[in-house]
Enzyme design. Sequence first.
Site, PDB file in Angstrom:
ATOM      1  N   VAL A 133       0.829  -1.199   0.000  1.00  0.00           N
ATOM      2  CA  VAL A 133       0.000   0.000   0.000  1.00  0.00           C
ATOM      3  C   VAL A 133       0.865   1.251   0.000  1.00  0.00           C
ATOM      4  O   VAL A 133       0.560   2.236  -0.692  1.00  0.00           O
ATOM      5  CB  VAL A 133      -0.958  -0.001   1.219  1.00  0.00           C
ATOM      6  N   GLU A 134       1.950   1.232   0.755  1.00  0.00           N
ATOM      7  CA  GLU A 134       2.783   2.423   0.888  1.00  0.00           C
ATOM      8  C   GLU A 134       3.519   2.776  -0.393  1.00  0.00           C
ATOM      9  O   GLU A 134       3.485   3.938  -0.830  1.00  0.00           O
ATOM     10  CB  GLU A 134       3.792   2.232   2.035  1.00  0.00           C
ATOM     11  N   THR A 135       4.226   1.827  -0.987  1.00  0.00           N
ATOM     12  CA  THR A 135       5.118   2.172  -2.107  1.00  0.00           C
ATOM     13  C   THR A 135       5.090   1.157  -3.253  1.00  0.00           C
ATOM     14  O   THR A 135       5.993   1.173  -4.084  1.00  0.00           O
ATOM     15  CB  THR A 135       6.577   2.303  -1.624  1.00  0.00           C
ATOM     16  N   TYR A 320      -7.373   3.443   5.055  1.00  0.00           N
ATOM     17  CA  TYR A 320      -6.015   2.897   4.956  1.00  0.00           C
ATOM     18  C   TYR A 320      -5.921   1.549   5.669  1.00  0.00           C
ATOM     19  O   TYR A 320      -5.440   0.560   5.105  1.00  0.00           O
ATOM     20  CB  TYR A 320      -5.001   3.873   5.547  1.00  0.00           C
TER      21      TYR A 320
END
Length: 343
Positions: A133-135, A320
């Site tokens: 999800v982050e990168t 998130y």
Amino acid sequence: MKHALRRSAARIALFIPLLAAPAFAAGARPQETFANDEQAAAFAADMAQRHGFSEAELKSLFAATGPNASVLSAIQPAASAERRSWQRYRERFVNDRRSQQGLLFWQRHAATIAKASAVYGVPEEIIVAIIGVETEYGRNTGRYSVLQALATLAFRYPPRAEFFRGELENFLLLARENRQSPLEIKGSYAGAIGIPQFMPSSQRRFAVDFDGDGQIDLRNSPEDAIGSVASFLAQHGWQTGAPVAHPLPLGTEPPAELTQTDLTLRQSASALRQAGLAAPGPDGARYAMVDLVTPDAPTEYWLGEQNFWVISRYNRSSFYAMAVFQLGEKLREEKQALLAAGQ
């Protein structure tokens, strides 16, 4: 830092590569700088007094960067509640591309992920999902100068200036500790760094040297990133083997007194049952009532447990935390299917 640094040594080691060419998102020096900014000057004086930085060198550093309008635009909240859409958000993160890339990342770093899970008690799929999800597993770590982004938000964004001043402080300490030029480090528009997108304060508090090379490198070491994600979750109270969240039947409308605007565990199982809602635990169990809103569609309601709250410490958003949970479930199910097929 735990101990006061000796000022002379700190100043010598502070910015050995300080005068390296700035690396801005647009590739050019900003027209306006923080050279004569009163807030930046006060910040530099405070850092010199409390942490032994050279005030003159910090002022020179701020003179080499300036406010970034795209950072200020990106940090602004959505103009209206109608723009929030769980379905649209979910499609960005819980999809076949991200799960396929995640399975490859999981396979490539299987031993490290298994070790991190064993050491910290966090499921492997949750570790992989957060990085996804982050990168997108390290593919998109950010193009902004972290110094510029944090200074912009610290000195030009009053609603959260105090928070970002703290992150700017931690960023400069982190750069000094790692003997890196603050001008050369890139990250997100909010100043998050590396494969797992840690804010500087989180990197200094929760990151670990998981590859054992004597330094913590979240930008270039997947091993450090994996171990640090697991460390972060464990130190925020991850409960090994416990559930994350439970869906309520679609169409459920909880009574007003059970709705909430945060993710604290304020709803007891007994109160939920009294309201006619199913709760999976004993009467004393507590949950967060999570609402996932999509315009022109029924709101999804979930009961978030402690581990859902822990995921939300990474990014304090119900969207998130649910995206991480659901991507993790998708990854786990697809990996099990591959194993069952002998792949």
